[in-house]
Scaffold this motif. Structure first.
Motif, PDB file in Angstrom:
ATOM      1  N   SER A   1     -88.639  -0.734  35.723  1.00  0.00           N
ATOM      2  CA  SER A   1     -87.500  -0.452  36.603  1.00  0.00           C
ATOM      3  C   SER A   1     -87.209   1.039  36.671  1.00  0.00           C
ATOM      4  CB  SER A   1     -86.259  -1.199  36.126  1.00  0.00           C
ATOM      5  OG  SER A   1     -85.880  -0.767  34.835  1.00  0.00           O
TER       6      SER A   1
ATOM      7  N   VAL B   1     -91.300   2.692  44.343  1.00  0.00           N
ATOM      8  CA  VAL B   1     -90.860   1.512  45.092  1.00  0.00           C
ATOM      9  C   VAL B   1     -89.943   1.919  46.243  1.00  0.00           C
ATOM     10  CG1 VAL B   1     -89.421  -0.560  44.946  1.00  0.00           C
ATOM     11  CG2 VAL B   1     -91.131  -0.102  43.189  1.00  0.00           C
TER      12      VAL B   1
ATOM     13  N   ARG C   1     -92.337  -4.143  46.559  1.00  0.00           N
ATOM     14  CA  ARG C   1     -90.874  -4.132  46.691  1.00  0.00           C
ATOM     15  C   ARG C   1     -90.249  -5.453  46.265  1.00  0.00           C
ATOM     16  NH1 ARG C   1     -88.063   0.299  49.628  1.00  0.00           N
ATOM     17  NH2 ARG C   1     -86.201  -0.880  49.148  1.00  0.00           N
TER      18      ARG C   1
ATOM     19  N   TYR D   1     -90.581  -5.889  42.542  1.00  0.00           N
ATOM     20  CA  TYR D   1     -89.609  -5.060  41.824  1.00  0.00           C
ATOM     21  C   TYR D   1     -88.225  -5.707  41.860  1.00  0.00           C
ATOM     22  CZ  TYR D   1     -87.019  -0.860  40.407  1.00  0.00           C
ATOM     23  OH  TYR D   1     -86.209   0.034  39.754  1.00  0.00           O
ATOM     24  N   LEU D   2     -87.827  -6.152  43.028  1.00  0.00           N
ATOM     25  CA  LEU D   2     -86.498  -6.750  43.163  1.00  0.00           C
ATOM     26  C   LEU D   2     -86.355  -7.999  42.296  1.00  0.00           C
ATOM     27  CD1 LEU D   2     -83.756  -6.703  44.614  1.00  0.00           C
ATOM     28  CD2 LEU D   2     -84.792  -8.062  46.439  1.00  0.00           C
TER      29      LEU D   2
ATOM     30  N   LEU E   1     -86.266  -7.017  38.573  1.00  0.00           N
ATOM     31  CA  LEU E   1     -85.019  -6.380  38.175  1.00  0.00           C
ATOM     32  C   LEU E   1     -83.880  -7.391  38.102  1.00  0.00           C
ATOM     33  CD1 LEU E   1     -83.540  -3.820  37.435  1.00  0.00           C
ATOM     34  CD2 LEU E   1     -83.330  -3.264  39.864  1.00  0.00           C
TER      35      LEU E   1
END
Lengths: 222, 222
Positions: free
Chosen positions: A110, A117, A127, A130-131, A134
DNA sequence: TGTACATCAGTGAACGCGCGTTCACTGATGTAC
DNA sequence: TGTACATCAGTGAACGCGCGTTCACTGATGTAC
């Protein structure tokens, strides 16, 4: 050495993903070539496209893998502690440690991949990986926060996460200077001790009534 | 159009530096080519080395320039407010605004270039420029913090900075998702309202006595 | 279990491309008289 | 002020290089009989 067994091929794929997770975090997506990644798995570059559709596709998988590793570590830390507050403290303490600054490849994606990102288009596989990753970490942290309801605990987790991630990012960018350690120390102090409250702004641009104190205790364990 | 006047040449140099500051923040150092930078100033790539020794050298100057712009903006904000608390609130409010997420090129380089800087070698010009620029911003923020002495105000500024920078970084990386706005809101709430104190960990890995409350008021204006 | 052969994981040369940097050249600027 | 010429800011072709991706090829694996 052409044509290995299917089990070996699958093992190669995992080695590539694992090495990518580490190298992408250390050097950024553009800082690592396909040849580097294949080399890290003991292979040559040509075979890459037998395993992945493109470097972008691998980046998505590698980011998901890296977040998965972090989430697993967080869950173990929480489970190792007698209560939520101690779990939360252990997560903060590990996140804001000196090894965390040095060992970017072992740390949380992160922080190390946020800029990569953010610069990627909304459709890039990285993307959504990552979302999702997280959100999972925020969820684990929210599970050990104190607050009157789930929404308040989520807000607390998000604010804590911002402080931790910012401190680590800035400690890395200033590594070697005294300021680097000060970021870790100041953030840890704010998150782990009962902090001196920030001054309520007399004429803030967006003033709001003081939020009610959270006194209710929850019992569930993450 | 070969050979322009010295004044024009100096203007070109400034245009290149200015465009670099914006483009480097938006796309990263490696995301912008020398031809892009020269093109942004209406020139062709060949003349670049008449102005700068290398792309790395320009990166150092551009980062210093970007931090200078941010510092000037912060000082003006502080000066526009009746007291320190309001100055601090204005800085936080602007930093954690929606335009700040969108307009990376106009925003603070401490967030958008942190990863690029962290990956650079210790000798790179960009590293010292970043460190100096960040120290200046921390100094401005410390000047409007509340605390018993300069050291406490610096610690408060550093912790605030970590929260702001982390929230903005994560809001950008999750732009388009609800989480993005939640980072801004949760960080703003923690920094601008009297926050509910974080729970004092019962069995934290590094337990410490609660820090004495800061009650002394300082009078100086930054 | 043993043989014959199709499959396919991995190799390494090659592709087109864009990068940072260099350099011979151009011609207006700036200066010496 | 006017002329002669050296300076040098900017041009655009070229350099060597590394990138992501493609592809003909190799030969052990896996399967059909």
């Amino acid at each position: 050495m052409p044509r290995v067994s299917r089990a070996e091929a699958e093992s190669h794929r995992q080695q590539i993903t694992e090495a990518s997770a580490r190298l992408f975090k250390e050097r950024g997506i553009n800082g690592v070539s396909v040849a580097d990644l294949m080399g890290a798995a003991g292979l040559t570059h040509g075979g890459f496209y037998g395993h992945f559709e493109s470097k972008d596709a691998l980046a998505g998988e590698a980011v998901a893998h890296a977040f998965g590793q972090s989430a697993e570590r967080w869950r173990k830390r929480v489970a190792s502690q007698p209560d939520d507050a101690a779990g939360r403290a252990l997560i903060v303490d590990k996140f804001l440690s000196a090894p965390s600054v040095k060992e970017v490849g072992l740390g949380c994606p992160s922080v190390s991949l946020a800029a990569d990102v953010a610069r990627e288009s909304a459709a890039a596989p990285i993307r959504s990986a990552y979302l999702d990753g997280l959100e999972a970490l925020v969820g684990i942290l929210a599970g050990v926060e104190d607050g009157p309801d789930a929404a308040a605990r989520r807000r607390a987790a998000i604010a804590d996460y911002a402080t931790m991630a910012g401190a680590l990012m800035l400690a890395r960018a200033t590594e070697g200077a005294p300021l680097s350690g000060e970021f870790l120390a100041a953030a840890r102090e704010r998150l782990l001790r009962a902090p001196a409250p920030a001054p309520a702004p007399a004429s803030a641009p967006a003033p709001v009534p003081a939020r009610e104190r959270a006194t209710a205790r929850k019992t569930r364990k993450a």
